[in-house]
Design a protein around this motif. Structure first.
Motif, PDB file in Angstrom:
ATOM      1  N   THR A 175       3.718   6.575   7.661  1.00  0.00           N
ATOM      2  CA  THR A 175       3.623   6.572   9.107  1.00  0.00           C
ATOM      3  C   THR A 175       4.067   5.219   9.626  1.00  0.00           C
ATOM      4  O   THR A 175       3.462   4.652  10.491  1.00  0.00           O
ATOM      5  CB  THR A 175       2.188   6.910   9.525  1.00  0.00           C
ATOM      6  N   ASP A 176       5.119   4.748   8.982  1.00  0.00           N
ATOM      7  CA  ASP A 176       5.653   3.448   9.397  1.00  0.00           C
ATOM      8  C   ASP A 176       6.330   3.549  10.760  1.00  0.00           C
ATOM      9  O   ASP A 176       6.985   4.525  11.068  1.00  0.00           O
ATOM     10  CB  ASP A 176       6.705   2.961   8.393  1.00  0.00           C
ATOM     11  N   ALA A 177       6.167   2.559  11.508  1.00  0.00           N
ATOM     12  CA  ALA A 177       6.874   2.472  12.782  1.00  0.00           C
ATOM     13  C   ALA A 177       7.485   1.094  12.845  1.00  0.00           C
ATOM     14  O   ALA A 177       7.130   0.220  12.079  1.00  0.00           O
ATOM     15  CB  ALA A 177       5.902   2.661  13.934  1.00  0.00           C
ATOM     16  N   LYS A 182       0.824  -1.213   0.000  1.00  0.00           N
ATOM     17  CA  LYS A 182       0.000   0.000   0.000  1.00  0.00           C
ATOM     18  C   LYS A 182       0.861   1.266   0.000  1.00  0.00           C
ATOM     19  O   LYS A 182       0.666   2.161  -0.821  1.00  0.00           O
ATOM     20  CB  LYS A 182      -0.925   0.014   1.226  1.00  0.00           C
ATOM     21  N   THR A 183       1.805   1.310   0.929  1.00  0.00           N
ATOM     22  CA  THR A 183       2.663   2.490   1.023  1.00  0.00           C
ATOM     23  C   THR A 183       3.444   2.679  -0.278  1.00  0.00           C
ATOM     24  O   THR A 183       3.534   3.788  -0.819  1.00  0.00           O
ATOM     25  CB  THR A 183       3.642   2.351   2.212  1.00  0.00           C
ATOM     26  N   THR A 184       3.969   1.585  -0.783  1.00  0.00           N
ATOM     27  CA  THR A 184       4.760   1.642  -2.012  1.00  0.00           C
ATOM     28  C   THR A 184       3.903   2.102  -3.189  1.00  0.00           C
ATOM     29  O   THR A 184       4.336   2.912  -4.011  1.00  0.00           O
ATOM     30  CB  THR A 184       5.343   0.240  -2.315  1.00  0.00           C
ATOM     31  N   MET A 226      -1.845   6.337   9.034  1.00  0.00           N
ATOM     32  CA  MET A 226      -2.275   6.310   7.645  1.00  0.00           C
ATOM     33  C   MET A 226      -1.166   6.810   6.753  1.00  0.00           C
ATOM     34  O   MET A 226      -0.452   7.730   7.094  1.00  0.00           O
ATOM     35  CB  MET A 226      -3.475   7.226   7.464  1.00  0.00           C
ATOM     36  N   ASP A 227      -1.072   6.189   5.588  1.00  0.00           N
ATOM     37  CA  ASP A 227      -0.161   6.733   4.585  1.00  0.00           C
ATOM     38  C   ASP A 227      -0.909   7.814   3.848  1.00  0.00           C
ATOM     39  O   ASP A 227      -2.131   7.772   3.720  1.00  0.00           O
ATOM     40  CB  ASP A 227       0.221   5.659   3.568  1.00  0.00           C
ATOM     41  N   TYR A 228      -0.160   8.749   3.325  1.00  0.00           N
ATOM     42  CA  TYR A 228      -0.819   9.814   2.588  1.00  0.00           C
ATOM     43  C   TYR A 228       0.029  10.229   1.404  1.00  0.00           C
ATOM     44  O   TYR A 228       1.254  10.347   1.485  1.00  0.00           O
ATOM     45  CB  TYR A 228      -1.052  11.021   3.501  1.00  0.00           C
ATOM     46  N   THR A 277       5.980  -1.299   9.700  1.00  0.00           N
ATOM     47  CA  THR A 277       4.601  -1.422   9.242  1.00  0.00           C
ATOM     48  C   THR A 277       3.868  -0.127   9.556  1.00  0.00           C
ATOM     49  O   THR A 277       4.262   0.627  10.443  1.00  0.00           O
ATOM     50  CB  THR A 277       3.910  -2.641   9.889  1.00  0.00           C
ATOM     51  N   THR A 278       2.836   0.142   8.802  1.00  0.00           N
ATOM     52  CA  THR A 278       2.144   1.407   8.937  1.00  0.00           C
ATOM     53  C   THR A 278       1.193   1.358  10.121  1.00  0.00           C
ATOM     54  O   THR A 278       0.346   0.494  10.185  1.00  0.00           O
ATOM     55  CB  THR A 278       1.358   1.700   7.655  1.00  0.00           C
ATOM     56  N   VAL A 279       1.367   2.297  11.030  1.00  0.00           N
ATOM     57  CA  VAL A 279       0.489   2.288  12.196  1.00  0.00           C
ATOM     58  C   VAL A 279      -0.625   3.326  12.095  1.00  0.00           C
ATOM     59  O   VAL A 279      -1.674   3.160  12.679  1.00  0.00           O
ATOM     60  CB  VAL A 279       1.254   2.506  13.517  1.00  0.00           C
TER      61      VAL A 279
HETATM   62 MG   LIG Z   1       2.548   0.759   4.724  1.00  0.00          MG
END
Ligand SMILES: [Mg+2]
Ligand SMILES: Nc1nc2c(ncn2[C@@H]2O[C@H](COP(=O)(O)OP(=O)(O)OP(=O)(O)O)[C@@H](O)[C@H]2O)c(=O)[nH]1
Lengths: 397, 179
Positions: free
Chosen positions: B31-33, B16-18, B50-52, B46-48
């Motif tokens: 917003t990966d942590a 998703k982020t990619t 939301m990605d934007y 992993t995204t905790v």
């Molecule tokens: Mg992600």
């Protein structure tokens, strides 16, 4: 209107003509197009009255079959894959062609880097040794004005993806109906039969043509051909009887393919391309134009060559069966696009006549409601990045 | 001005982020942590939240691209997230243990939203795991009146993501055309 200029490579003009044309593009044409070196061009323009025009023409087709060719000439000419402009070219005439071209290739807007606009052309008069082309359309004078290419988007896209069939007038009902191909007349039909044989036996098949050897690995779903897309494209369109081809094939056991060989492609993507270049905007003989057809599922478009409007056609067809002609009508696009799309899906087994349900044909669903229209258009324009096949890379495994 | 959004969802590590990053005009705000507990085995971060990302359109309009958190415990945010959304991009990681279960979970969780809009499904990591095949995905989705687009997608490839998003828009309105 669009700010990104269309990049044109010119052939057959001396430095002064090039300068003049640059001024013409900058001034009267408001910078809608610029002249660039051949490597950077979106399309090519040839001065047909130049003594070496024929060489330039062959060379352009050989090197960049995906680009649209513009032919500038004193007399109207009908050349395959080409749009003709007669001298003296008027601003309106030229802008008209440009806007059609841009409309036909919305991805240009994204792909043209601003910085290159002032690049001077190089080698505009270059010649090079030209490898033999299997298909050599003659430079002939246009006799019948009916066959003159209309400057519709259809023609431009055809040139890029499908190859212009100048001898078919798709607005003429009768000609439209006879615009079909029969797979068995081409490499496509024979190859499909060999693939079926390979799949049922599980053996690797080696197929010989007078041209190249093709190897089919059914267990891996791969096909191996030592030729690039341009060569394949040229070969695909020639009726077998014309090239006096003795095709043959034999099973060669079960050798493993070399998975690093870039000449390997998936059978699916290969057949898909082959159909496009066989059909060239025509429909499969066995498909009725006015009977509803259905699409089994969306083609795996990320791994296939996408023809103009293919995503839209697929989307509409997924909503319910429609005839090929109905699709063209509802989407308001030239039948050629629907024909080539239907051909790819039909030959790949994704599209078939709609079954009767309790003896009545499934009714086509009314055209969809249009939401977000303006917004969607903008997003699509933004997203239009060159689709596979516009470069020469093989779809690999 | 309207808030136009496209929502990207899918299980942990689906891409998703990619995917957002590959079509966004700004580097995706991730917003990966550091992943902890269950997700640690699968990936480093992993995204905790939301990605934007954002796509700037002609005329100054924007499309906001939101990625849902991959970890299921944060799903309370999904309802807020989908308000005003144009459609859903569902990425399914083919290399996970039960991709069909993952797919069913997300289709179910977003069913109201999908009903109102549409969904396009990208099957990622097919280079790592060839099974299940797309044919099997089509079979899973047979019950849909109008089966959604399903493509093999590598989230790292802009073109794949672009085709997926285009298909989403056409699935919502085949009548729309680019100019
Ligand atoms: Mg992600
Ligand atoms: N090999 C391979 N890697 C991929 C593919 N798609 C994405 N990736 C990679 O998979 C990893 C995970 O992608 P992310 O974008 O972080 O996944 P995500 O869905 O945002 O994950 P969460 O935020 O944890 O839910 C990244 O390293 C990507 O580069 C694919 O098709 N093949």
């Amino acid at each position: 209107m669009d700010k990104k200029p269309l990049k044109i490579a010119v052939y057959g003009m001396d430095q002064r003509s090039v300068k003049t044309m640059q001024l013409f593009l900058k001034g009267p044409c408001h910078g809608e197009a610029v002249i660039v070196a051949p490597e950077q061009a979106d399309c090519e323009l040839i001065d047909i009255d130049h003594p070496q025009a024929k060489d330039f023409y062959d060379q352009c087709l050989e090197k960049h079959p995906e680009r649209t060719l513009l032919a500038l000439s004193l007399e109207k000419v009908a050349l395959e894959h080409t749009l003709s402009l007669t001298k003296p070219v008027s601003r309106d005439q030229f802008l008209h062609v440009l806007s059609d071209l841009k409309a036909a290739f919305p991805q240009l807007k994204q792909s043209i880097p601003e910085a290159e606009t002032s690049r001077a052309p190089q080698n505009t008069e270059q010649t090079s040794s030209i490898p033999e082309q299997p298909e050599q359309p003659p430079l002939k004078q246009e006799a019948d004005p009916k066959h003159e290419p209309d400057h519709s988007a259809a023609q431009h896209n055809q040139a890029a993806f499908i190859g212009i069939l100048n001898d078919i007038d798709f607005s003429d009902q009768q000609q439209l109906a006879s615009a079909y191909y029969q797979a068995q007349d081409y490499l496509l039909g024979y190859l499909k039969a060999v693939i079926n044989h390979a799949k049922s036996s599980g053996d690797v098949m080696q197929m010989s043509t007078s041209w190249k050897t093709i190897r089919i690995y059914p267990q891996h779903g791969l096909i191996n051909l030592e030729a690039n897309d341009k060569q394949l494209r040229a070969f695909a369109g020639i009726p077998l009887h014309q090239i006096n081809n003795n095709l043959s094939f034999k099973a060669i056991g079960r050798p493993e393919p070399d998975l690093n060989d870039e000449n390997n492609q998936t059978i699916e993507a290969f057949i898909w391309k082959l159909v496009i270049w066989t059909s060239r905007g025509r429909y499969p003989y066995k498909l009725a134009l006015d009977a509803p057809v259905y699409l089994k599922h969306w083609p795996n478009f990320t791994r296939l060559l996408i023809t103009p409007h293919a995503l839209r056609i697929a989307a509409l067809l997924m909503q319910g069966p429609r005839s090929v002609l109905e699709l063209a009508r509802q989407l308001d696009i030239s039948p050629q696009y629907v024909f080539v799309f239907a051909s790819t899906c039909y030959e790949s087994g994704l599209l078939a006549p709609a079954r009767r349900q309790s003896d009545t044909l499934i009714q086509p669903v009314p055209p969809p409601i249009k939401r977000h229209k303006g917004l969607f258009k903008k997003i699509l324009n933004k997203l239009h990045i060159p689709v596979p096949g516009e470069s020469d890379t093989h779809e690999s495994t | 001005m309207n808030q136009h959004k496209i929502i990207f969802t899918g299980p942990v590590g689906a891409g998703k982020t990619t995917a957002i990053d590959s079509i966004s005009d700004i580097p995706a705000i991730k917003t990966d942590a550091d992943a902890s507990d269950m997700t640690r085995q699968r990936k480093k971060a992993t995204t905790v939240a939301m990605d934007y990302g954002v796509m700037n359109l002609e005329g100054g309009e924007k499309i906001h691209l939101y990625g849902t958190p991959g970890q299921e415990r944060f799903d309370f945010m999904w309802d807020i997230l989908v308000t005003g959304g144009i459609g859903l991009v569902l990425l399914v990681d083919n290399s996970r243990a039960a991709p069909f279960k993952d797919m069913a979970f997300f289709l179910e969780s977003f069913s109201d939203f999908i009903e109102k809009t549409s969904v396009a499904i990208g099957v990622t990591q097919m280079d790592k795991s060839q099974t299940p095949t797309l044919e099997e995905y089509y079979a899973q989705l047979k019950s849909f009146d109008c089966p959604p687009p399903v493509f093999a997608v590598d989230a790292r490839k802009t073109q794949d993501v672009s085709i997926l998003v285009q298909s989403l828009l056409f699935a919502i309105d085949p009548g729309v055309s680019c100019e």
